[in-house]
Scaffold this active site. Sequence first.
Site, PDB file in Angstrom:
ATOM      1  N   HIS A 207      72.359  22.049  41.454  1.00  0.00           N
ATOM      2  CA  HIS A 207      72.310  22.860  40.226  1.00  0.00           C
ATOM      3  C   HIS A 207      72.785  22.074  38.992  1.00  0.00           C
ATOM      4  CE1 HIS A 207      71.176  26.377  42.401  1.00  0.00           C
ATOM      5  NE2 HIS A 207      72.283  26.410  43.109  1.00  0.00           N
TER       6      HIS A 207
ATOM      7  N   GLU B  47      80.360  31.445  37.497  1.00  0.00           N
ATOM      8  CA  GLU B  47      81.018  31.657  38.802  1.00  0.00           C
ATOM      9  C   GLU B  47      81.854  30.466  39.223  1.00  0.00           C
ATOM     10  OE1 GLU B  47      78.457  28.995  39.286  1.00  0.00           O
ATOM     11  OE2 GLU B  47      77.327  30.842  39.099  1.00  0.00           O
TER      12      GLU B  47
ATOM     13  N   ASP C  59      71.472  27.810  53.284  1.00  0.00           N
ATOM     14  CA  ASP C  59      71.694  29.202  52.896  1.00  0.00           C
ATOM     15  C   ASP C  59      70.431  30.062  52.996  1.00  0.00           C
ATOM     16  OD1 ASP C  59      70.901  27.567  50.799  1.00  0.00           O
ATOM     17  OD2 ASP C  59      72.536  28.141  49.448  1.00  0.00           O
TER      18      ASP C  59
ATOM     19  N   HIS D 248      68.618  28.260  47.009  1.00  0.00           N
ATOM     20  CA  HIS D 248      68.553  28.381  45.546  1.00  0.00           C
ATOM     21  C   HIS D 248      67.677  27.295  44.938  1.00  0.00           C
ATOM     22  CE1 HIS D 248      72.467  30.184  46.790  1.00  0.00           C
ATOM     23  NE2 HIS D 248      72.093  31.124  45.926  1.00  0.00           N
TER      24      HIS D 248
ATOM     25  N   TYR E 132      76.660  29.314  53.289  1.00  0.00           N
ATOM     26  CA  TYR E 132      77.935  30.036  53.124  1.00  0.00           C
ATOM     27  C   TYR E 132      78.281  30.972  54.268  1.00  0.00           C
ATOM     28  CZ  TYR E 132      76.776  27.862  48.812  1.00  0.00           C
ATOM     29  OH  TYR E 132      76.402  26.905  47.915  1.00  0.00           O
TER      30      TYR E 132
ATOM     31  N   ASP F 195      67.420  24.080  50.067  1.00  0.00           N
ATOM     32  CA  ASP F 195      68.486  25.058  49.805  1.00  0.00           C
ATOM     33  C   ASP F 195      67.839  26.378  49.372  1.00  0.00           C
ATOM     34  OD1 ASP F 195      71.701  25.029  48.859  1.00  0.00           O
ATOM     35  OD2 ASP F 195      70.439  26.427  47.717  1.00  0.00           O
TER      36      ASP F 195
HETATM   37  N1  Q9C Z   1      78.905  35.208  43.480  1.00  0.00           N
HETATM   38  C1  Q9C Z   1      74.442  26.364  46.012  1.00  0.00           C
HETATM   39  O1  Q9C Z   1      73.971  26.887  47.004  1.00  0.00           O
HETATM   40  N2  Q9C Z   1      75.721  32.615  42.476  1.00  0.00           N
HETATM   41  N3  Q9C Z   1      74.856  27.068  44.962  1.00  0.00           N
HETATM   42  C2  Q9C Z   1      76.822  33.133  43.164  1.00  0.00           C
HETATM   43  C3  Q9C Z   1      77.772  35.050  44.367  1.00  0.00           C
HETATM   44  C4  Q9C Z   1      75.752  31.181  42.449  1.00  0.00           C
HETATM   45  C5  Q9C Z   1      74.734  28.496  44.928  1.00  0.00           C
HETATM   46  C6  Q9C Z   1      76.586  34.563  43.556  1.00  0.00           C
HETATM   47  C7  Q9C Z   1      75.172  30.590  43.689  1.00  0.00           C
HETATM   48  C8  Q9C Z   1      75.231  29.095  43.644  1.00  0.00           C
HETATM   49  C9  Q9C Z   1      74.651  24.884  45.976  1.00  0.00           C
HETATM   50 ZN    ZN Z   2      72.153  27.372  47.613  1.00  0.00          ZN
END
Ligand code: Q9C
Ligand code: ZN
Length: 342
Positions: free
Chosen positions: A160, A118, A285, A198, A324, A196
């Site tokens: 990440h 992505e 998030d 994630h 986001y 976070d």
């Molecule tokens: N297209 C952090 O929050 N997956 N990274 C995207 C939507 C990746 C998140 C899904 C998400 C990464 C720093």
């Molecule tokens: Zn995240």
Amino acid sequence: MRIFYSETHRRHFPQGELNGGELVTPFERPSRVEYVLARLKERGLTDINAPDAPDMAAIRALCDPGYLDFLETAWDDWVAEGFRGEIIAASFPVRRMQMGRPPRNIDGKVGYYCLAAETAITNGTWEAALSSAASAQSATRAVIAGEKAAFALCRPPGHHATADMYGGYCFLNNAALAAEQLRASGAGKVAVLDIDFHHGNGTQDIFYDRGDVFFASLHGAPEDAFPYFLGYADETGTGDGDGATANFPMAPGTPYSEWSQALDQAIARIRAHGAEALVVSLGVDAYKDDPISFFKLDSPDFTDAGRRIATLGLPTVFCMEGGYAIEAVGINTVNVLEGFEG
Ligand code: Q9C
Ligand code: ZN
């Protein structure tokens, strides 16, 4: 609280993120920072500073040399190859393929150093990633110099990124740099608390075999959420790091009543480990309206989370990660900081 932030983040602004087979405007976009800055000012948090130049020696000590060379030259190599789009990885070394042989060809190299497609690289991504790391390093320097806490408004985010892979919008692991810097300054043990949404796979990977850096992460369960392939509760560290990783994966729809219990457990583990300094991977998030996440935290919950983190009584470096729901990112981020400051 001292805040560090660099305008150079703007140099990273891909036009496309691969999302459901479409190229969409990336969720991780420059305006996120503007919302945080506006909210900081609104709340009287105006001690906002440009960071010093990045400490390249510390970045080189943390990361794989081939990876850093790749990041520095990727855009020029891509253009020289005749490619006309942004850099997006398409071929990866996966099960039963060669894991230790970076190709010469840039298209192959990109896949070798990438963990998720992505995230696009453009002209300026390297400079922006360095400026983000520099903010983390300057904030950490302030804490080492005696500030109780500092906030690095990092963009792009970092948690990440491993020592040798980018993805999930991250290139250099700002929180890991901060943790290493705190260790180098004399803290015997430090902790990284990653709130976070994630899983902080990069930070976990960097410290997985070390007992001096405790890593705790609250996140969407890997069965259901990016990065999918790490972050299970039974990942607890290895070797000297045995018992120094604590994962709290949670299901879709998790409310603050449950999330805050995991936070309290993570805090208790950090206390029990004897950490002398703290790095918070501050993503917001977990917010209920986040477009790519599935927890149900509301804005006041972030203030309460900040309060709970402060009960550790540790010198603390906050590093911005994700978030986001852009209009709420500022409110939620600053709520954590204000809750912490009490
Ligand atoms: N297209 C952090 O929050 N997956 N990274 C995207 C939507 C990746 C998140 C899904 C998400 C990464 C720093
Ligand atoms: Zn995240």
